[in-house]
Scaffold this active site. Sequence first.
Site, short mmCIF file in Angstrom:
data_model
loop_
_atom_site.label_atom_id
_atom_site.label_comp_id
_atom_site.label_asym_id
_atom_site.label_seq_id
_atom_site.Cartn_x
_atom_site.Cartn_y
_atom_site.Cartn_z
N GLY A 114 -5.11 1.54 0.13
CA GLY A 114 -6.11 1.60 1.15
C GLY A 114 -6.32 0.32 1.69
O GLY A 114 -5.97 -0.65 1.33
N CYS A 115 -7.24 0.30 2.93
CA CYS A 115 -7.30 -0.85 3.68
C CYS A 115 -7.73 -2.01 2.91
O CYS A 115 -7.20 -3.21 2.82
CB CYS A 115 -7.91 -0.29 5.20
SG CYS A 115 -9.45 0.12 4.86
N HIS A 116 -9.07 -1.66 2.28
CA HIS A 116 -9.65 -2.85 1.71
C HIS A 116 -8.79 -3.42 0.64
O HIS A 116 -8.67 -4.70 0.22
CB HIS A 116 -10.90 -2.22 1.01
CG HIS A 116 -12.00 -2.04 1.94
ND1 HIS A 116 -12.70 -2.84 2.90
CD2 HIS A 116 -12.52 -0.82 2.45
CE1 HIS A 116 -13.53 -2.14 3.49
NE2 HIS A 116 -13.29 -0.87 3.25
N ALA A 117 -8.27 -2.41 -0.34
CA ALA A 117 -7.23 -2.68 -1.46
C ALA A 117 -6.04 -3.48 -1.03
O ALA A 117 -5.55 -4.40 -1.74
CB ALA A 117 -6.79 -1.28 -2.05
N TYR A 285 -6.27 -9.15 8.48
CA TYR A 285 -5.29 -8.27 8.78
C TYR A 285 -6.10 -7.42 9.58
O TYR A 285 -7.38 -7.23 9.75
CB TYR A 285 -4.26 -7.57 7.76
CG TYR A 285 -5.36 -6.97 6.62
CD1 TYR A 285 -5.32 -5.68 6.41
CD2 TYR A 285 -5.79 -7.79 5.58
CE1 TYR A 285 -6.03 -5.04 5.32
CE2 TYR A 285 -6.72 -7.31 4.61
CZ TYR A 285 -6.75 -6.13 4.44
OH TYR A 285 -7.50 -5.38 3.37
#
Length: 314
Positions: A114-117, A285
Amino acid sequence: MNTYAIYIDGAAGTTGLRIQQRLAGQPGLKLLTLPEGERKNLAARLRMIENVDLSILCLPDDAAAEIAAAANPKAKIIDASTAHRTNPGWAYGLPELAGQRSIIQHAARVAVPGCHASGFLALVAPLVQNGWLAANTQLYCHSLTGYSGGGKQMIAEYESQPLADNYDSPRAYALSLQHKHLPEMQAVAGLTTTPLFNPIVANYYSGMLVSVPLPACLLAKAGATPAQVAQFYTEYYAGQPLIKPQPFGTAPPDGFLPAGALAGQDGMELFVLGNQSQILLAARYDNLGKGASGAAIQCMNIMLGRPETVALVV
């Protein structure tokens, strides 16, 4: 040079479109598509998966789970949804973590983080795995993302004119503290305590800044300093083409760390900020790059034995 056939199932979505744009015209790759009338036909999609070298699923969770379960177990599949990230039968697609690149290389099934992860794990997992943080540490995480992370519907909401007043300022969400990325954040980091996670979406297209505030007294290594944490990241990620740790205290001259500075790129920067008693770990990022499409392409390259950064913007 080998030529590999690639199928993107769900290429019309935000993640799928960027993957398609990155891969289009790349030497050694041939992108295959289904006729318009067959793109929702499960049998046709399964035949395509059976007959290509690798497929990338850019689908809602339920649809990704359905087709992955029905596909030939030997077919190489990368899933960009949440459906398989904590599934023990799938490799977790963050190759920079210790030992993970080899697992991805030999896997038939890889789940894109996941993006946050992605940012949280790049910061936290090495610290837990190497004894800098105890597994039962209660961690806090804030994550600021551009609105493209919400997909087509959210993009349309933010780009509509006139813009609704509620969309003009940053908005906290997942207010029940049960965000869908939390299971992978806890499991892959090796934590026994669920992090307290505060995601925020703001009125800019893409870019992400994930931060983990950390009292220095929580570091399990006696007498460890923030500078030593920064040096640890430098050594841990040495030689990694997409993750670039910064020396302790590195920050822009104006004292602000803009979340969108790496928009359009596929790499990640790590920062260790703060002071001797209070540390701020941060990862910056693009939520569509290292947080989604770029990560999928990186894993594809590894699985096919191609140079890892081909088709990526580094």
